[in-house]
Write a protein that holds these residues in place. Structure first.
Motif, PDB file in Angstrom:
ATOM      1  N   ARG A 277      15.889  12.101 -19.722  1.00 21.51           N
ATOM      2  CA  ARG A 277      16.836  10.993 -19.871  1.00 21.51           C
ATOM      3  C   ARG A 277      18.049  11.316 -19.000  1.00 21.51           C
ATOM      4  N   ILE A 278      18.345  10.483 -18.024  1.00 25.50           N
ATOM      5  CA  ILE A 278      19.441  10.734 -17.095  1.00 25.50           C
ATOM      6  C   ILE A 278      20.443   9.577 -17.201  1.00 25.50           C
ATOM      7  N   PRO A 279      21.680   9.835 -17.644  1.00 26.95           N
ATOM      8  CA  PRO A 279      22.684   8.758 -17.678  1.00 26.95           C
ATOM      9  C   PRO A 279      22.920   8.192 -16.281  1.00 26.95           C
ATOM     10  N   TYR A 280      23.206   6.907 -16.218  1.00 26.85           N
ATOM     11  CA  TYR A 280      23.409   6.220 -14.941  1.00 26.85           C
ATOM     12  C   TYR A 280      24.454   6.924 -14.082  1.00 26.85           C
ATOM     13  N   ALA A 281      25.602   7.278 -14.677  1.00 20.25           N
ATOM     14  CA  ALA A 281      26.680   7.924 -13.906  1.00 20.25           C
ATOM     15  C   ALA A 281      26.209   9.251 -13.318  1.00 20.25           C
ATOM     16  N   GLU A 282      25.441  10.006 -14.101  1.00 20.68           N
ATOM     17  CA  GLU A 282      24.905  11.283 -13.604  1.00 20.68           C
ATOM     18  C   GLU A 282      23.900  11.054 -12.488  1.00 20.68           C
ATOM     19  N   ALA A 283      23.056  10.033 -12.632  1.00 22.64           N
ATOM     20  CA  ALA A 283      22.064   9.742 -11.601  1.00 22.64           C
ATOM     21  C   ALA A 283      22.730   9.398 -10.279  1.00 22.64           C
ATOM     22  N   ASP A 420      10.500  19.376   4.408  1.00 22.99           N
ATOM     23  CA  ASP A 420       9.220  19.358   3.685  1.00 22.99           C
ATOM     24  C   ASP A 420       9.359  19.975   2.288  1.00 22.99           C
ATOM     25  N   LEU A 421      10.356  19.505   1.547  1.00 23.30           N
ATOM     26  CA  LEU A 421      10.631  20.046   0.222  1.00 23.30           C
ATOM     27  C   LEU A 421      10.130  19.163  -0.916  1.00 23.30           C
ATOM     28  N   ILE A 422       9.701  17.939  -0.600  1.00 25.04           N
ATOM     29  CA  ILE A 422       9.295  17.014  -1.659  1.00 25.04           C
ATOM     30  C   ILE A 422       7.926  17.425  -2.203  1.00 25.04           C
ATOM     31  N   GLU A 423       7.878  17.620  -3.513  1.00 27.42           N
ATOM     32  CA  GLU A 423       6.648  18.078  -4.165  1.00 27.42           C
ATOM     33  C   GLU A 423       5.543  17.040  -3.998  1.00 27.42           C
ATOM     34  N   LYS A 424       4.335  17.508  -3.753  1.00 24.70           N
ATOM     35  CA  LYS A 424       3.206  16.621  -3.484  1.00 24.70           C
ATOM     36  C   LYS A 424       2.251  16.590  -4.677  1.00 24.70           C
ATOM     37  N   ASN A 425       1.416  15.557  -4.685  1.00 27.13           N
ATOM     38  CA  ASN A 425       0.346  15.422  -5.684  1.00 27.13           C
ATOM     39  C   ASN A 425       0.864  15.470  -7.117  1.00 27.13           C
ATOM     40  N   CYS A 426       1.921  14.724  -7.370  1.00 30.18           N
ATOM     41  CA  CYS A 426       2.469  14.684  -8.725  1.00 30.18           C
ATOM     42  C   CYS A 426       3.138  13.345  -8.970  1.00 30.18           C
ATOM     43  N   PHE A 427       3.248  13.018 -10.251  1.00 29.14           N
ATOM     44  CA  PHE A 427       4.000  11.844 -10.690  1.00 29.14           C
ATOM     45  C   PHE A 427       5.090  12.337 -11.629  1.00 29.14           C
ATOM     46  N   LYS A 428       6.350  12.156 -11.226  1.00 25.63           N
ATOM     47  CA  LYS A 428       7.476  12.641 -12.016  1.00 25.63           C
ATOM     48  C   LYS A 428       8.278  11.458 -12.546  1.00 25.63           C
ATOM     49  N   PHE A 429       8.272  11.333 -13.863  1.00 27.92           N
ATOM     50  CA  PHE A 429       8.936  10.228 -14.545  1.00 27.92           C
ATOM     51  C   PHE A 429      10.315  10.635 -15.048  1.00 27.92           C
ATOM     52  N   CYS A 430      11.168   9.654 -15.209  1.00 24.76           N
ATOM     53  CA  CYS A 430      12.430   9.842 -15.916  1.00 24.76           C
ATOM     54  C   CYS A 430      12.927   8.486 -16.411  1.00 24.76           C
ATOM     55  N   TRP A 431      13.785   8.532 -17.400  1.00 23.77           N
ATOM     56  CA  TRP A 431      14.527   7.354 -17.846  1.00 23.77           C
ATOM     57  C   TRP A 431      15.936   7.430 -17.283  1.00 23.77           C
ATOM     58  N   VAL A 432      16.453   6.337 -16.768  1.00 26.61           N
ATOM     59  CA  VAL A 432      17.870   6.221 -16.448  1.00 26.61           C
ATOM     60  C   VAL A 432      18.486   5.365 -17.548  1.00 26.61           C
ATOM     61  N   VAL A 433      19.495   5.904 -18.220  1.00 26.00           N
ATOM     62  CA  VAL A 433      20.057   5.261 -19.421  1.00 26.00           C
ATOM     63  C   VAL A 433      21.559   5.048 -19.244  1.00 26.00           C
ATOM     64  N   ASP A 434      22.156   4.396 -20.222  1.00 26.96           N
ATOM     65  CA  ASP A 434      23.619   4.206 -20.286  1.00 26.96           C
ATOM     66  C   ASP A 434      24.157   3.467 -19.062  1.00 26.96           C
TER      67      ASP A 434
END
Length: 598
Positions: A277-283, A420-434
């Motif tokens: 869960r990532i607050p909007y301001a932090e994101a 070339d730092l972006i991780e490959k072969n993955c799905f990374k989820f998050c919520w942006v809140v507030d």
């Protein structure tokens, strides 16, 4: 025997050896070996190799069949010899010895090569979409889409949701995009609107006593096309729940999305446990975006304290005038040649910035065009804030807060791609809140809703009455995967007094609220349960799982960038009679403006 087929073209195996069968399908490929003609017959399910002997009665018919003609072939299943087995085909251990051939339909000269992955112009592909859909990659994408939607339905039903359809012809709503309007024949001069989303209807279902609703909802917005957005219609997994908190919504939909992605990930990893869960301001500060891509390990930091009152006057003066300074990590970048940093600077200039400054940490020293303006204490503070050290680098952006967030977010992505730092072969989820409830509209010089106007403000009526509107947060949330927003959602406002007050801050009178949102406000007055939901985008989910960069690769019949259906010639002119029935007269803009928009 069935007139068209006893089996499909992926079904036959060694166990069918010696059986007489019938297949129907398209001529995928032909190979003439003189006394033998090989035909790869293709249908929706797969391909079977058919062999026609030159002495056979129907050899001439088979020989004359053009690519993509439809044939019905009867013959005997024959086991292939060990040296002719094709391990790349499901039916590669057998072939069909042809006894008779019937041409069901003859194909003209093909504008698109179906049996190849060769690229063709988009306009050609869309004009002949029915041929494009026969190609293996496109066909698999549409099958994948169907399976994904079926899985969504099953997972929602298993959690007790009812699938309920909401109207397509409805009233205009303030969703933020242009409506598609439909003139009414029975009510001259009045219009329906196609729904931008089933927002109000799904809330009304909660007020109608239903506990959990969902549908695979068609939505219509008259927007310009983007790679991940259709210019006309799209679909979303729309759902709503009664008597829930924000966390309840998260706990319901997370297993659905995680299970869905795990089912179709094809070896790629999916976020385990609760989604961050990532607050909007932090994101906005840490990632420079409200759609953070967590595959990217680089972070952004506020380093105003490093430059305030420093000898680097450009940043120091800007800070006094209300700007901010953001530092973007560049892990391991100090080893890059000077051309890397020059390239980043040119990129920033193309983005509209004067450039992008940097500092590298090499041999225990800070180097770069900015380093000489900072003393040891400031350099130490910079290292402490950013976490960067020997062998690393830091890039800097200085601008007003919104501009700095935008450029630093883009720079974060660019730097990670270059390194070339972006991780490959993955799905990374998050919520942006507030999310903020309100924002100030500089053009109209007034307060406006920043997100969904029907959301519940955090703190309720008390916050609306006593807090600065720009400080009020809402129970609004977005779900993001790999930097792509899949949906927006919210806990809804279910109290008339809160709705009146929220809309008054945005400049609406009570009378305007009752006129424009009569269905909603009237329902709230008769006992509305607390409720909330969301609507993950089906098209974007399929794009991610199919690993396609453009939604036109996962939609059966999409429009082009100009919102045209080239295959069906839409939009099109209509007859005068039709216009008269609708009491409509067409007034075209000047011809030069029409040509400009083409």
């Amino acid at each position: 025997m069935h007139p068209y087929r006893t089996h499909n073209c992926s079904e036959l195996r060694v166990s069918h050896d010696g059986k007489t069968v019938r297949l129907s399908g398209w001529v995928h490929r032909k190979r003439d070996h003189g006394n033998l003609l090989f035909i790869d017959l293709r249908d929706h399910f797969g391909i079977t190799q058919c062999v026609v002997n030159c002495d056979d009665m129907d050899f001439k018919i088979a020989e004359g069949a053009k690519y993509e003609s439809v044939l019905t072939i009867t013959g005997k299943v024959v086991k292939r010899s060990s040296d002719t087995i094709n391990k790349d085909m499901e039916t590669g251990e057998i072939e069909l010895s042809v006894e008779s051939v019937k041409i069901e339909s003859t194909a003209d000269m093909l504008p698109i090569q179906v049996n190849s992955d060769k690229d063709f112009p988009e306009d050609t592909r869309l004009r002949y979409r029915f041929l494009d859909l026969r190609r293996e990659k496109m066909h698999k994408n549409i099958v994948l889409r169907s399976h994904i939607i079926s899985s969504m339905r099953r997972r929602m039903t298993d959690q007790g949701f009812l699938e309920i359809q909401t109207p397509i012809l409805t009233a205009s709503s303030p969703e933020g995009a242009r409506d598609f309007l439909v003139p009414s024949r029975l009510h001259p001069g009045k219009f329906y609107a196609l729904p931008q989303a089933p927002q109000m209807f799904k809330q009304l279902l909660m007020m109608g006593g239903f506990d959990k609703y969902f549908q695979i909802a068609p939505c219509f917005r008259d927007e310009d096309a983007r790679a991940d957005r259709s210019p006309g219609e799209f679909y979303q997994l729309d759902f709503e729940m009664a008597y829930v908190t924000q966390e309840d919504v998260f706990q319901i939909i997370e297993p659905v999305l995680r299970g869905l992605f795990e089912e179709f990930a094809n070896g790629r990893s999916v976020t385990e446990g609760a989604f961050p869960r990532i607050p909007y301001a932090e994101a906005m500060l840490t990632y420079g975006s409200d759609k953070p891509d967590l595959r990217n390990p680089l972070l952004i930091f506020d380093v105003a304290d490093v430059f305030a009152e420093s000898d680097f006057s450009i940043f120091a003066k800007a800070l006094k005038k209300g700007s901010v300074v953001r530092a973007i990590q560049a892990k391991g970048a100090a080893a890059q040649p000077r051309s890397f940093f020059d390239k980043m600077n040119k990129w920033a200039q193309k983005e509209g910035a004067p450039g992008i400054g940097y500092i590298t940490f090499v041999d225990g020293k800070a180097k770069g065009p900015i380093a000489k303006f900072l003393d040891e204490a400031r350099i130490a503070k910079l290292k402490e804030i950013t976490g960067m050290g020997e062998g690393d680098a830091v890039f800097f952006v200085c601008d007003k807060e919104n501009g700095a967030a935008k450029l630093s977010g883009h720079a974060r992505t660019r730097i990670a791609e270059e390194l070339d730092l972006i991780e490959k072969n993955c799905f990374k989820f998050c919520w942006v809140v507030d999310f903020p409830m309100f924002e100030y509209d500089e053009d109209r010089k007034c307060m406006d809703f920043s997100h969904n106007p029907f959301s519940m403000p955090q703190g309720g009526l008390e916050a609306l009455e006593n807090k600065d509107p720009l400080d009020i947060l809402a129970y609004q949330y977005d779900i993001v995967c790999n930097g792509i927003e899949l949906s927006s959602g919210a806990i809804r406002n279910h109290l008339p007094t809160v709705m009146y007050k929220a809309f008054s801050i945005a400049g609406y009178t009570q009378e305007e609220v009752e006129k424009e949102f009569s269905g909603m406000i009237n329902a709230l007055k008769f006992g509305a349960p607390p409720h909330g939901g969301s609507a993950p985008g089906v098209d974007r989910i399929v794009m991610l799982l199919a690993d396609e960069p453009n939604l036109r690769e996962i939609v059966a019949f999409p429009m082009n960038q100009k919102a045209e259906d080239l295959m069906m010639s839409a939009p099109s002119d209509v007859s005068v009679t039709q216009l008269e029935e609708l009491h409509i007269r067409v007034k075209l803009p000047p011809e030069d403006l029409i040509n400009q928009n083409k």
